[in-house]
Design a protein around this motif. Structure first.
Motif, PDB file in Angstrom:
ATOM      1  N   ARG A 103       2.190 -13.092   6.651  1.00  0.00           N
ATOM      2  CA  ARG A 103       1.923 -13.764   5.377  1.00  0.00           C
ATOM      3  C   ARG A 103       1.062 -12.895   4.460  1.00  0.00           C
ATOM      4  O   ARG A 103       1.277 -12.851   3.244  1.00  0.00           O
ATOM      5  CB  ARG A 103       1.228 -15.100   5.604  1.00  0.00           C
ATOM      6  CG  ARG A 103       2.112 -16.163   6.184  1.00  0.00           C
ATOM      7  CD  ARG A 103       1.327 -17.428   6.465  1.00  0.00           C
ATOM      8  NE  ARG A 103       2.161 -18.415   7.105  1.00  0.00           N
ATOM      9  CZ  ARG A 103       2.286 -19.658   6.676  1.00  0.00           C
ATOM     10  NH1 ARG A 103       1.599 -20.080   5.632  1.00  0.00           N
ATOM     11  NH2 ARG A 103       3.067 -20.506   7.315  1.00  0.00           N
ATOM     12  N   GLU A 156       3.214 -10.205   2.972  1.00  0.00           N
ATOM     13  CA  GLU A 156       4.085 -10.798   1.951  1.00  0.00           C
ATOM     14  C   GLU A 156       3.317 -11.151   0.685  1.00  0.00           C
ATOM     15  O   GLU A 156       3.887 -11.164  -0.405  1.00  0.00           O
ATOM     16  CB  GLU A 156       4.769 -12.048   2.505  1.00  0.00           C
ATOM     17  CG  GLU A 156       5.796 -11.762   3.573  1.00  0.00           C
ATOM     18  CD  GLU A 156       6.255 -12.998   4.327  1.00  0.00           C
ATOM     19  OE1 GLU A 156       5.779 -14.117   4.018  1.00  0.00           O
ATOM     20  OE2 GLU A 156       7.081 -12.845   5.251  1.00  0.00           O
ATOM     21  N   SER A 157       2.021 -11.435   0.827  1.00  0.00           N
ATOM     22  CA  SER A 157       1.183 -11.787  -0.331  1.00  0.00           C
ATOM     23  C   SER A 157       0.709 -10.562  -1.107  1.00  0.00           C
ATOM     24  O   SER A 157       0.062 -10.707  -2.130  1.00  0.00           O
ATOM     25  CB  SER A 157      -0.047 -12.583   0.136  1.00  0.00           C
ATOM     26  OG  SER A 157       0.349 -13.792   0.726  1.00  0.00           O
ATOM     27  N   TRP A 180      -1.381  -8.031   0.009  1.00  0.00           N
ATOM     28  CA  TRP A 180      -2.644  -7.404   0.416  1.00  0.00           C
ATOM     29  C   TRP A 180      -2.350  -6.036   1.016  1.00  0.00           C
ATOM     30  O   TRP A 180      -1.390  -5.879   1.774  1.00  0.00           O
ATOM     31  CB  TRP A 180      -3.383  -8.289   1.411  1.00  0.00           C
ATOM     32  CG  TRP A 180      -3.955  -9.508   0.782  1.00  0.00           C
ATOM     33  CD1 TRP A 180      -3.369 -10.743   0.705  1.00  0.00           C
ATOM     34  CD2 TRP A 180      -5.210  -9.627   0.117  1.00  0.00           C
ATOM     35  NE1 TRP A 180      -4.190 -11.612   0.033  1.00  0.00           N
ATOM     36  CE2 TRP A 180      -5.334 -10.949  -0.343  1.00  0.00           C
ATOM     37  CE3 TRP A 180      -6.252  -8.733  -0.131  1.00  0.00           C
ATOM     38  CZ2 TRP A 180      -6.447 -11.407  -1.031  1.00  0.00           C
ATOM     39  CZ3 TRP A 180      -7.364  -9.183  -0.814  1.00  0.00           C
ATOM     40  CH2 TRP A 180      -7.454 -10.506  -1.264  1.00  0.00           C
TER      41      TRP A 180
END
Length: 165
Positions: free
Chosen positions: A102, A105-106, A108
């Motif tokens: 996640r 995917e965000s 970072w």
């Protein structure tokens, strides 16, 4: 069967109770807590695990941090906690794997943590990746680990690790 859910405000008392149960007294004195003070965990990445009886059996949190003079963004992973009677079932590993996906995917770029390299190596964390980081004291530098979440994620990450705000 386990359910992985984003941590919410209503989960806070249970999560804090789990952290108290899983870690030694005085955990708030650790250097990583200096970086968390006054900064909320990253929504959507800080997650909990609940079992079939809706009991909280695991939790993981991520915090935004800044690195170096330019204030490059990164994530600080931790704490990861699993209820003592459920340890050894892979709950912590599942939480780490799910949330790292996640985080990537965000958008970072990288994740930093303080932990045991033999355990975290399977998730891509190494001491070598954290060599250029100056983590707040007191900390054992051998326990500061990092991993990129994208190919250039560690390229500019060097210098002091400091709070987001």
């Amino acid at each position: 069967m386990l359910r992985f859910l984003p941590e919410t405000e209503t989960d806070l008392p249970e999560v804090e109770g789990l952290l108290d149960l899983a870690f030694a007294p005085g955990r708030e004195l650790l250097s990583s807590y200096q970086l968390r003070q006054g900064v909320p965990p990253v929504a959507g990445l800080s997650m909990i695990a609940r079992d079939d009886y809706d009991a909280l059996v695991g939790a993981i949190r991520f915090w935004p941090v800044r690195v170096g003079a330019a204030g490059d963004p990164a994530l600080l992973l931790g704490p990861v906690a699993v209820h003592p009677i459920r340890q050894g079932e892979g709950i912590g590993a599942a939480l780490i794997g799910e949330t790292l996906e996640r985080a990537a995917e965000s958008g970072w770029p990288a994740v930093i943590l303080v932990g045991d390299e033999p355990y975290y190596r399977r998730f891509g964390f190494t001491r070598a990746a954290a060599e250029a980081l100056d983590f707040p004291r007191p900390v054992n530098p051998a326990r500061v680990l990092a991993r990129a979440l994208r190919p250039d994620g560690l390229a500019h990450l060097a210098g002091a690790v400091r709070p987001w705000s």
